[in-house]
Write an enzyme that holds these catalytic residues in place. Structure first.
Site, PDB file in Angstrom:
ATOM      1  N   GLY A  62      12.465  60.090 -42.417  1.00  0.00           N
ATOM      2  CA  GLY A  62      12.256  58.656 -40.967  1.00  0.00           C
ATOM      3  C   GLY A  62      13.302  57.756 -40.805  1.00  0.00           C
ATOM      4  N   TYR A 195      -0.626  60.318 -30.440  1.00  0.00           N
ATOM      5  CA  TYR A 195      -0.011  59.023 -31.770  1.00  0.00           C
ATOM      6  C   TYR A 195      -1.151  58.919 -32.255  1.00  0.00           C
ATOM      7  CZ  TYR A 195       3.078  55.420 -33.516  1.00  0.00           C
ATOM      8  OH  TYR A 195       3.745  54.619 -33.216  1.00  0.00           O
ATOM      9  N   LYS A 199      -2.788  58.743 -36.175  1.00  0.00           N
ATOM     10  CA  LYS A 199      -1.874  56.900 -36.861  1.00  0.00           C
ATOM     11  C   LYS A 199      -3.844  57.175 -37.311  1.00  0.00           C
ATOM     12  CE  LYS A 199       1.822  56.660 -36.709  1.00  0.00           C
ATOM     13  NZ  LYS A 199       2.552  56.009 -38.663  1.00  0.00           N
ATOM     14  N   ILE A 225       7.340  46.420 -32.114  1.00  0.00           N
ATOM     15  CA  ILE A 225       8.852  46.205 -33.076  1.00  0.00           C
ATOM     16  C   ILE A 225       9.620  45.640 -32.092  1.00  0.00           C
ATOM     17  CG2 ILE A 225       9.820  46.382 -34.897  1.00  0.00           C
ATOM     18  CD1 ILE A 225       7.059  46.145 -35.252  1.00  0.00           C
TER      19      ILE A 225
HETATM   20  N1  NAD Z   1       8.983  50.733 -33.361  1.00  0.00           N
HETATM   21  C1  NAD Z   1       7.899  50.656 -33.389  1.00  0.00           C
HETATM   22  O1  NAD Z   1       7.376  49.457 -31.614  1.00  0.00           O
HETATM   23  C2  NAD Z   1       6.583  51.044 -34.164  1.00  0.00           C
HETATM   24  C3  NAD Z   1       5.057  50.437 -34.056  1.00  0.00           C
HETATM   25  C4  NAD Z   1       4.241  50.429 -34.733  1.00  0.00           C
HETATM   26  C5  NAD Z   1       4.588  51.823 -35.941  1.00  0.00           C
HETATM   27  N2  NAD Z   1       5.282  52.353 -35.660  1.00  0.00           N
HETATM   28  C6  NAD Z   1       6.021  53.255 -36.895  1.00  0.00           C
HETATM   29  O2  NAD Z   1       6.950  53.340 -37.929  1.00  0.00           O
HETATM   30  C7  NAD Z   1       8.230  54.513 -38.466  1.00  0.00           C
HETATM   31  C8  NAD Z   1       8.704  53.864 -37.417  1.00  0.00           C
HETATM   32  O3  NAD Z   1       8.787  53.812 -36.429  1.00  0.00           O
HETATM   33  P1  NAD Z   1      10.302  53.753 -35.230  1.00  0.00           P
HETATM   34  O4  NAD Z   1      10.021  53.180 -34.615  1.00  0.00           O
HETATM   35  O5  NAD Z   1      11.358  53.980 -36.604  1.00  0.00           O
HETATM   36  O6  NAD Z   1      10.064  55.415 -35.507  1.00  0.00           O
HETATM   37  P2  NAD Z   1      11.513  56.491 -34.809  1.00  0.00           P
HETATM   38  O7  NAD Z   1      10.768  57.164 -33.569  1.00  0.00           O
HETATM   39  O8  NAD Z   1      12.875  55.941 -33.964  1.00  0.00           O
HETATM   40  O9  NAD Z   1      11.898  57.180 -35.476  1.00  0.00           O
HETATM   41  C9  NAD Z   1      11.341  57.952 -35.926  1.00  0.00           C
HETATM   42  C10 NAD Z   1      12.547  59.200 -37.205  1.00  0.00           C
HETATM   43  O10 NAD Z   1      11.628  60.227 -37.695  1.00  0.00           O
HETATM   44  C11 NAD Z   1      11.962  61.031 -38.138  1.00  0.00           C
HETATM   45  N3  NAD Z   1      11.655  62.608 -37.747  1.00  0.00           N
HETATM   46  C12 NAD Z   1      11.184  63.272 -36.838  1.00  0.00           C
HETATM   47  N4  NAD Z   1      10.550  64.825 -36.982  1.00  0.00           N
HETATM   48  C13 NAD Z   1      10.988  64.620 -38.511  1.00  0.00           C
HETATM   49  C14 NAD Z   1      10.836  65.790 -39.624  1.00  0.00           C
HETATM   50  N5  NAD Z   1      10.229  67.024 -39.467  1.00  0.00           N
HETATM   51  N6  NAD Z   1      11.192  65.412 -40.626  1.00  0.00           N
HETATM   52  C15 NAD Z   1      11.794  64.153 -41.212  1.00  0.00           C
HETATM   53  N7  NAD Z   1      12.162  63.362 -40.504  1.00  0.00           N
HETATM   54  C16 NAD Z   1      11.872  63.822 -38.986  1.00  0.00           C
HETATM   55  C17 NAD Z   1      13.277  61.357 -36.031  1.00  0.00           C
HETATM   56  O11 NAD Z   1      14.011  61.901 -36.512  1.00  0.00           O
HETATM   57  C18 NAD Z   1      13.302  60.173 -36.408  1.00  0.00           C
HETATM   58  O12 NAD Z   1      14.697  59.402 -37.278  1.00  0.00           O
HETATM   59  C19 NAD Z   1       6.729  55.032 -37.529  1.00  0.00           C
HETATM   60  O13 NAD Z   1       5.405  56.015 -38.156  1.00  0.00           O
HETATM   61  C20 NAD Z   1       5.511  54.402 -36.350  1.00  0.00           C
HETATM   62  O14 NAD Z   1       5.120  55.146 -36.155  1.00  0.00           O
HETATM   63  C21 NAD Z   1       6.735  51.768 -35.066  1.00  0.00           C
END
Ligand code: NAD
Length: 373
Positions: A62, A195, A199, A225
């Site tokens: 991802g 979600y 988690k 973030i």
């Molecule tokens: N961004 C934040 O503020 C935040 C906060 C807490 C936790 N997180 C966690 O950090 C991680 C990354 O977050 P992010 O903000 O970069 O998420 P995002 O939603 O921006 O990106 C997630 C990515 O997962 C990919 N994806 C979807 N289905 C898929 C599949 N079947 N196979 C492979 N890839 C697939 C998507 O194409 C996307 O690029 C996540 O697990 C999220 O839960 C993020």
């Protein structure tokens, strides 16, 4: 009866291990009977032992979301460009494609994952694929597939090939019955989003695989973030990124949360550094598998005030999205991250003033203000 006796021993050893501080316990999983899982009885059968001197071979799933490219940049500086493979199911933009190894990896395709881990000799995996809170509520079946079924594939492949696994959790793993100010590592977790539920499942399954199979599972609960050069992927804290884009573009922003909604937030460089630090922490320092990490907490009103110190004309208005507001009101206001600070020395660099100055300078706003003045 024999099985029950062994199970009792396992449970009592697990309880003892909590008391005996930093010692990692690998349970005699071969005594626990057969499982329907794809993890073979001898999970280390396919694994290769890597010398400590050899840098890890890293896969990020991802990787084209808000956080993955930044993580790849950090890890490539540390371990070498070719040792860090970014992956996603989306097509990478040219600058990402040319910045280091990129491959297609669908976490719902278990065979594809096994091939990647074997062919690239992966030893560390950062599992970033997910559907975040707001987009997850908009498509629950897909969120369940990606966040739960996908996680099962990742856990199984990591356990089978002895891969050190990082999966982020979130403030969304707490719910309305959790203490909100502050929220400790261990407390009631009854989230009301798919979600959050996925988690909590991640945290529990990772810990279970650690005790059951000796999987080196590490997890941090990220706050919202904030990043300058990547777009958020549909979470409840997205406003805190979008506000800077809006400030730079036209000096006004319509916020979808109430002015008084307090949430924990973190600048991306702190988040990614914490991720690397917990992965590099010696196993004996980790007393838990999942840690809160904290930096700052603010409301939209407080963020707008901090922005106005640099851009006095900046205006904020409010048009509350009831779905996001309900989610935000069930989440922590402040995370208690004292265990991360104590166990592996976590310390954030960015508070609100540094965050605002950095974000605005990235978007060229402070330069514009300076020129006007
Ligand atoms: N961004 C934040 O503020 C935040 C906060 C807490 C936790 N997180 C966690 O950090 C991680 C990354 O977050 P992010 O903000 O970069 O998420 P995002 O939603 O921006 O990106 C997630 C990515 O997962 C990919 N994806 C979807 N289905 C898929 C599949 N079947 N196979 C492979 N890839 C697939 C998507 O194409 C996307 O690029 C996540 O697990 C999220 O839960 C993020």
């Amino acid at each position: 009866m024999l099985f029950l006796g062994m199970l009792k021993q396992v449970v009592s050893r697990t309880a003892q291990s909590k008391a005996s501080s930093c010692r990692k316990l690998v349970l005699p999983w071969q005594f626990l009977g057969s499982s329907q899982h794809r993890v073979p009885a001898n999970v280390n059968f396919h694994s290769t032992s890597f010398s400590e001197a050899e840098p890890p071979r890293v896969l990020i799933t991802g990787g084209l979301g808000q956080l993955g490219v930044g993580l790849a940049n950090l890890l490539r500086k540390r371990f070498g460009k070719d040792n860090v493979i970014l992956s996603d199911i989306r097509k990478p933009p040219a600058h990402v494609f040319h910045s280091g190894p990129f491959i297609y990896a669908n976490i719902l395709d278990y065979k594809n994952l096994r091939e990647i881990v074997v062919n690239h000799r992966i030893s560390w995996l950062f599992h970033y694929s997910a559907l975040l809170s707001a987009v997850g509520e908009a498509n629950v079946p897909l969120a369940r597939d990606v966040n739960i079924t996908g996680l099962h594939n990742i856990l199984d492949v990591a356990a089978e090939y002895n891969v050190r696994l990082f999966v982020p959790s979130t403030i969304g793993a707490f719910g309305p019955t959790s203490p909100r100010n502050p929220t400790p590592d261990l407390c009631v977790q009854r989230p009301r989003t798919i979600y959050g539920v996925s988690k909590v499942h991640t945290e529990l399954m990772g810990e279970y695989y650690y005790y059951r199979y000796g999987l080196d599972f590490r997890c941090l609960r990220y706050p919202g973030i904030i990043s300058a050069d990547s777009q958020p992927g549909g979470g409840t804290t997205d406003y805190a990124v979008q506000i800077f884009h809006a400030a730079a573009k036209n000096g006004t922003f319509e916020c979808n949360l109430k002015a008084s909604t307090r949430l924990p937030m973190m600048y991306i460089s702190d988040c990614l550094r914490a991720t690397l630090e917990v992965m590099e922490a010696p196993a004996e320092c980790l007393s838990m598998r999942t840690y809160n990490i904290n930096a700052m907490s603010f409301t939209p009103e407080e963020l707008a005030l901090a922005l106005r110190k640099h851009a006095p004309d900046f205006q904020i208005t409010y048009c509350v999205d009831p779905l996001r507001q309900a989610i935000a009101e069930s989440w922590p206001m402040i995370l208690d991250d004292s265990n991360a600070r104590k166990d592996w020395g976590w310390k954030h660099d960015f508070d609100l003033p540094e965050l605002v100055a950095t974000m605005l300078s990235f978007h060229g706003v402070s330069t514009r203000v300076a020129q006007v003045n």
